[in-house]
Motif scaffolding. Structure first.
Motif, PDB file in Angstrom:
ATOM      1  N   LYS A   4     -32.163 -44.870   1.534  1.00  0.00           N
ATOM      2  CA  LYS A   4     -31.636 -43.564   1.162  1.00  0.00           C
ATOM      3  C   LYS A   4     -31.135 -42.865   2.415  1.00  0.00           C
ATOM      4  O   LYS A   4     -31.771 -42.897   3.455  1.00  0.00           O
ATOM      5  CB  LYS A   4     -32.714 -42.719   0.488  1.00  0.00           C
ATOM      6  CG  LYS A   4     -33.121 -43.257  -0.841  1.00  0.00           C
ATOM      7  CD  LYS A   4     -33.959 -42.277  -1.596  1.00  0.00           C
ATOM      8  CE  LYS A   4     -34.238 -42.835  -2.964  1.00  0.00           C
ATOM      9  NZ  LYS A   4     -34.818 -41.865  -3.840  1.00  0.00           N
ATOM     10  N   TYR A   5     -30.003 -42.228   2.281  1.00  0.00           N
ATOM     11  CA  TYR A   5     -29.400 -41.507   3.391  1.00  0.00           C
ATOM     12  C   TYR A   5     -29.918 -40.074   3.390  1.00  0.00           C
ATOM     13  O   TYR A   5     -29.909 -39.398   2.369  1.00  0.00           O
ATOM     14  CB  TYR A   5     -27.880 -41.524   3.264  1.00  0.00           C
ATOM     15  CG  TYR A   5     -27.188 -40.676   4.292  1.00  0.00           C
ATOM     16  CD1 TYR A   5     -27.119 -41.090   5.622  1.00  0.00           C
ATOM     17  CD2 TYR A   5     -26.616 -39.469   3.958  1.00  0.00           C
ATOM     18  CE1 TYR A   5     -26.500 -40.312   6.577  1.00  0.00           C
ATOM     19  CE2 TYR A   5     -25.989 -38.681   4.902  1.00  0.00           C
ATOM     20  CZ  TYR A   5     -25.938 -39.113   6.211  1.00  0.00           C
ATOM     21  OH  TYR A   5     -25.327 -38.336   7.152  1.00  0.00           O
ATOM     22  N   THR A   6     -30.393 -39.615   4.537  1.00  0.00           N
ATOM     23  CA  THR A   6     -30.824 -38.231   4.698  1.00  0.00           C
ATOM     24  C   THR A   6     -29.813 -37.529   5.591  1.00  0.00           C
ATOM     25  O   THR A   6     -29.644 -37.919   6.752  1.00  0.00           O
ATOM     26  CB  THR A   6     -32.216 -38.162   5.343  1.00  0.00           C
ATOM     27  OG1 THR A   6     -33.126 -38.901   4.557  1.00  0.00           O
ATOM     28  CG2 THR A   6     -32.689 -36.731   5.461  1.00  0.00           C
ATOM     29  N   PRO A   7     -29.137 -36.512   5.082  1.00  0.00           N
ATOM     30  CA  PRO A   7     -28.151 -35.809   5.918  1.00  0.00           C
ATOM     31  C   PRO A   7     -28.815 -35.189   7.149  1.00  0.00           C
ATOM     32  O   PRO A   7     -29.954 -34.740   7.084  1.00  0.00           O
ATOM     33  CB  PRO A   7     -27.621 -34.703   4.996  1.00  0.00           C
ATOM     34  CG  PRO A   7     -28.002 -35.109   3.616  1.00  0.00           C
ATOM     35  CD  PRO A   7     -29.210 -35.973   3.738  1.00  0.00           C
ATOM     36  N   PRO A   8     -28.119 -35.158   8.280  1.00  0.00           N
ATOM     37  CA  PRO A   8     -28.696 -34.619   9.514  1.00  0.00           C
ATOM     38  C   PRO A   8     -29.200 -33.180   9.386  1.00  0.00           C
ATOM     39  O   PRO A   8     -30.162 -32.803  10.022  1.00  0.00           O
ATOM     40  CB  PRO A   8     -27.548 -34.697  10.519  1.00  0.00           C
ATOM     41  CG  PRO A   8     -26.589 -35.671   9.963  1.00  0.00           C
ATOM     42  CD  PRO A   8     -26.770 -35.666   8.471  1.00  0.00           C
ATOM     43  N   GLU A   9     -28.563 -32.376   8.578  1.00  0.00           N
ATOM     44  CA  GLU A   9     -28.983 -30.989   8.453  1.00  0.00           C
ATOM     45  C   GLU A   9     -30.133 -30.787   7.477  1.00  0.00           C
ATOM     46  O   GLU A   9     -30.589 -29.667   7.279  1.00  0.00           O
ATOM     47  CB  GLU A   9     -27.785 -30.104   8.056  1.00  0.00           C
ATOM     48  CG  GLU A   9     -27.252 -30.362   6.660  1.00  0.00           C
ATOM     49  CD  GLU A   9     -26.269 -31.519   6.553  1.00  0.00           C
ATOM     50  OE1 GLU A   9     -25.759 -31.737   5.437  1.00  0.00           O
ATOM     51  OE2 GLU A   9     -26.014 -32.194   7.541  1.00  0.00           O
ATOM     52  N   LYS A  10     -30.640 -31.860   6.870  1.00  0.00           N
ATOM     53  CA  LYS A  10     -31.723 -31.751   5.881  1.00  0.00           C
ATOM     54  C   LYS A  10     -32.872 -32.713   6.184  1.00  0.00           C
ATOM     55  O   LYS A  10     -33.212 -33.567   5.369  1.00  0.00           O
ATOM     56  CB  LYS A  10     -31.174 -32.040   4.491  1.00  0.00           C
ATOM     57  CG  LYS A  10     -30.020 -31.148   4.122  1.00  0.00           C
ATOM     58  CD  LYS A  10     -30.205 -30.589   2.790  1.00  0.00           C
ATOM     59  CE  LYS A  10     -29.022 -29.672   2.515  1.00  0.00           C
ATOM     60  NZ  LYS A  10     -29.146 -28.959   1.341  1.00  0.00           N
ATOM     61  N   PRO A  11     -33.523 -32.588   7.343  1.00  0.00           N
ATOM     62  CA  PRO A  11     -34.621 -33.516   7.667  1.00  0.00           C
ATOM     63  C   PRO A  11     -35.821 -33.358   6.747  1.00  0.00           C
ATOM     64  O   PRO A  11     -36.624 -34.275   6.610  1.00  0.00           O
ATOM     65  CB  PRO A  11     -34.980 -33.159   9.104  1.00  0.00           C
ATOM     66  CG  PRO A  11     -34.512 -31.765   9.266  1.00  0.00           C
ATOM     67  CD  PRO A  11     -33.309 -31.612   8.373  1.00  0.00           C
ATOM     68  N   MET A  12     -35.951 -32.207   6.075  1.00  0.00           N
ATOM     69  CA  MET A  12     -37.105 -31.994   5.202  1.00  0.00           C
ATOM     70  C   MET A  12     -37.054 -32.881   3.961  1.00  0.00           C
ATOM     71  O   MET A  12     -38.046 -33.005   3.261  1.00  0.00           O
ATOM     72  CB  MET A  12     -37.238 -30.524   4.808  1.00  0.00           C
ATOM     73  CG  MET A  12     -36.134 -30.004   3.907  1.00  0.00           C
ATOM     74  SD  MET A  12     -34.532 -29.880   4.674  1.00  0.00           S
ATOM     75  CE  MET A  12     -34.548 -28.309   5.423  1.00  0.00           C
ATOM     76  N   GLN A  13     -35.937 -33.538   3.713  1.00  0.00           N
ATOM     77  CA  GLN A  13     -35.844 -34.445   2.572  1.00  0.00           C
ATOM     78  C   GLN A  13     -36.671 -35.712   2.795  1.00  0.00           C
ATOM     79  O   GLN A  13     -36.969 -36.418   1.848  1.00  0.00           O
ATOM     80  CB  GLN A  13     -34.392 -34.816   2.295  1.00  0.00           C
ATOM     81  CG  GLN A  13     -33.597 -33.690   1.692  1.00  0.00           C
ATOM     82  CD  GLN A  13     -32.167 -34.094   1.383  1.00  0.00           C
ATOM     83  OE1 GLN A  13     -31.704 -35.158   1.786  1.00  0.00           O
ATOM     84  NE2 GLN A  13     -31.473 -33.240   0.671  1.00  0.00           N
ATOM     85  N   ASN A  14     -36.983 -36.007   4.033  1.00  0.00           N
ATOM     86  CA  ASN A  14     -37.791 -37.187   4.329  1.00  0.00           C
ATOM     87  C   ASN A  14     -38.818 -36.808   5.397  1.00  0.00           C
ATOM     88  O   ASN A  14     -38.746 -37.254   6.538  1.00  0.00           O
ATOM     89  CB  ASN A  14     -36.901 -38.336   4.789  1.00  0.00           C
ATOM     90  CG  ASN A  14     -37.609 -39.656   4.699  1.00  0.00           C
ATOM     91  OD1 ASN A  14     -38.830 -39.707   4.555  1.00  0.00           O
ATOM     92  ND2 ASN A  14     -36.870 -40.741   4.789  1.00  0.00           N
ATOM     93  N   GLY A  15     -39.771 -35.997   5.018  1.00  0.00           N
ATOM     94  CA  GLY A  15     -40.747 -35.455   5.952  1.00  0.00           C
ATOM     95  C   GLY A  15     -41.616 -36.493   6.627  1.00  0.00           C
ATOM     96  O   GLY A  15     -41.993 -36.342   7.786  1.00  0.00           O
TER      97      GLY A  15
END
Length: 81
Positions: A4-15
């Motif tokens: 799964k790709y986690t956008p750089p501006e949303k690190p909380m998606q993969n804590g």
């Protein structure tokens, strides 16, 4: 397994990964100077083993994984019966 790709501006998606990256960066990359990639690999392997077996984890009730494994095996065994 799915990547799964986690956008750089949303690190909380993969804590979990972000937390691991922080620990690894602080404990290894920021703490040592390396002469070569093999030295980094050896230190990283030692750190990973220590982290996985000798480091208390909040998710396990601040227990060491080696303390938690017997309990987990009992629970898993009871679930199978």
């Amino acid at each position: 397994m799915e990547i799964k790709y986690t956008p750089p501006e949303k690190p909380m998606q993969n804590g979990y990964i972000e937390r691991f990256n922080r620990f690894f960066r602080e404990d290894i990359l920021d703490a040592y100077y390396f002469n070569d990639i093999y030295q980094l690999q050896k230190i990283s392997d030692n750190w990973r083993e220590d982290y996985n077996y000798n480091h208390p984890h909040k998710s396990l009730g601040t227990k060491f994984p080696t303390e938690y494994i017997p309990r987990f095996e009992r629970i898993a065994k009871n679930d199978l019966e």
